[in-house]
Design a protein around this motif. Structure first.
Motif, short mmCIF file in Angstrom:
data_model
loop_
_atom_site.label_atom_id
_atom_site.label_comp_id
_atom_site.label_asym_id
_atom_site.label_seq_id
_atom_site.Cartn_x
_atom_site.Cartn_y
_atom_site.Cartn_z
N PHE A 94 -42.40 19.19 -20.90
CA PHE A 94 -41.58 19.94 -21.84
C PHE A 94 -42.44 20.95 -22.61
CE2 PHE A 94 -39.41 15.98 -21.10
CZ PHE A 94 -38.08 16.35 -20.99
N ASP A 95 -41.89 22.12 -22.85
CA ASP A 95 -42.59 23.17 -23.60
C ASP A 95 -42.34 22.92 -25.08
OD1 ASP A 95 -43.92 25.40 -24.43
OD2 ASP A 95 -42.34 26.81 -23.87
N ALA A 96 -43.15 22.03 -25.67
CA ALA A 96 -42.94 21.64 -27.07
C ALA A 96 -44.29 21.39 -27.73
CB ALA A 96 -42.09 20.38 -27.14
N ASP A 97 -44.37 21.69 -29.03
CA ASP A 97 -45.58 21.39 -29.78
C ASP A 97 -45.33 20.17 -30.65
OD1 ASP A 97 -44.02 22.28 -31.90
OD2 ASP A 97 -45.04 24.22 -32.05
N ARG A 98 -46.34 19.83 -31.48
CA ARG A 98 -46.20 18.61 -32.28
C ARG A 98 -45.04 18.71 -33.26
NH1 ARG A 98 -48.29 17.21 -37.12
NH2 ARG A 98 -49.76 18.93 -37.12
N GLY A 99 -44.83 19.88 -33.83
CA GLY A 99 -43.70 20.04 -34.74
C GLY A 99 -42.36 19.79 -34.05
N ASP A 100 -42.24 20.24 -32.81
CA ASP A 100 -41.02 19.98 -32.05
C ASP A 100 -40.85 18.49 -31.80
OD1 ASP A 100 -40.46 22.73 -31.81
OD2 ASP A 100 -41.72 22.90 -30.03
N PHE A 101 -41.96 17.82 -31.49
CA PHE A 101 -41.90 16.39 -31.22
C PHE A 101 -41.50 15.61 -32.47
CE2 PHE A 101 -43.91 12.17 -30.71
CZ PHE A 101 -43.26 11.76 -29.56
N GLU A 102 -42.06 16.00 -33.62
CA GLU A 102 -41.71 15.32 -34.87
C GLU A 102 -40.23 15.50 -35.18
OE1 GLU A 102 -44.47 17.07 -37.52
OE2 GLU A 102 -46.12 15.73 -36.98
N ALA A 103 -39.71 16.72 -34.95
CA ALA A 103 -38.29 16.96 -35.19
C ALA A 103 -37.44 16.15 -34.21
CB ALA A 103 -38.00 18.45 -35.03
#
Length: 218
Positions: free
Chosen positions: A46-55
């Motif tokens: 998935f094209d996601a960073d840590r902020g995306d994962f936390e959300a």
């Protein structure tokens, strides 16, 4: 904690994480997924960073447990982030354990985000507590059913208050709600605990017996 039961998502495809345990999810058109029996879920591709994962995690859990002992588990962004902490600072191996099972605050789900993969090693080992329970002899099952695990540990009162997300003044009343499973003494800002609990727990979905504890880690 506690974990929610998300609706199936038809935009993902799945593959086994290990034989009979866990699932790997990746972006792809596929059939609806049913994850309640998976035990562990790995998100990959998935094209996601840590902020995306936390959300993302906040969509599937109703509450979060603050990491115990701020000095041992420093926050990733100490100035702005109260929830995400380093799992381990350094190069130390961590034995099999259930998160915070030596306290009454054991979470129902644990979220891990890999910021940077290790060049060699660094794998996370997962254990299926249901399979471990099934592999125990009947005599061992009777032994654990007739006894309780006794954990003794201690730490700064401020760190324990952070774990329960209360103030120091609120801490005594909070801890009293867990008696008699949890007893403690306090001296010079330090707390010493004794906690009794079973080595067997019921799974959230299905109520199957599982072998879960902190003993191998300690």
């Amino acid at each position: 904690m506690p974990a929610r039961n998300p609706a199936p998502d038809a935009s993902l495809c799945s593959a086994p994480l290990a034989e009979g345990f866990g699932v790997v999810l990746s972006p792809s058109a596929s059939r609806p997924l049913h994850l309640k029996d998976s035990g562990a879920v790995m998100l990959r591709g998935f094209d996601a960073d840590r902020g995306d994962f936390e959300a993302f995690t906040q969509r599937f859990a109703t509450d979060f447990i603050l990491p115990m002992m701020r000095a041992a588990r420093p926050k990733v962004d100490s100035a702005t982030d109260r929830m995400t902490a380093h799992v381990d600072v350094g190069f130390h191996a961590m034995g099999l354990h259930q998160e915070l099972s030596f306290t009454p605050m054991r979470p129902e789900a644990v979220w891990l985000w890999c910021q940077k993969t290790a060049g060699t090693g660094g794998e996370t080992t997962l254990a299926d507590g249901v399979r471990i329970y099934g592999a125990l002899t009947e005599s061992h099952k009777r032994l654990f059913e007739s006894r309780r695990l006794k954990y003794t540990f201690g730490g700064p009162a401020a760190g324990v208050a952070e774990l329960f997300d209360v103030t120091l003044d609120e801490l005594p009343a909070t801890l009293a709600r867990y008696a008699p499973a949890l007893t403690y003494t306090q001296s010079n800002g330090q707390l010493a605990f004794t906690y009794l609990t079973s080595a067997f727990q019921k799974t959230k979905f299905g109520g199957t017996s599982a072998f879960l504890n902190f003993l191998l880690f300690s």
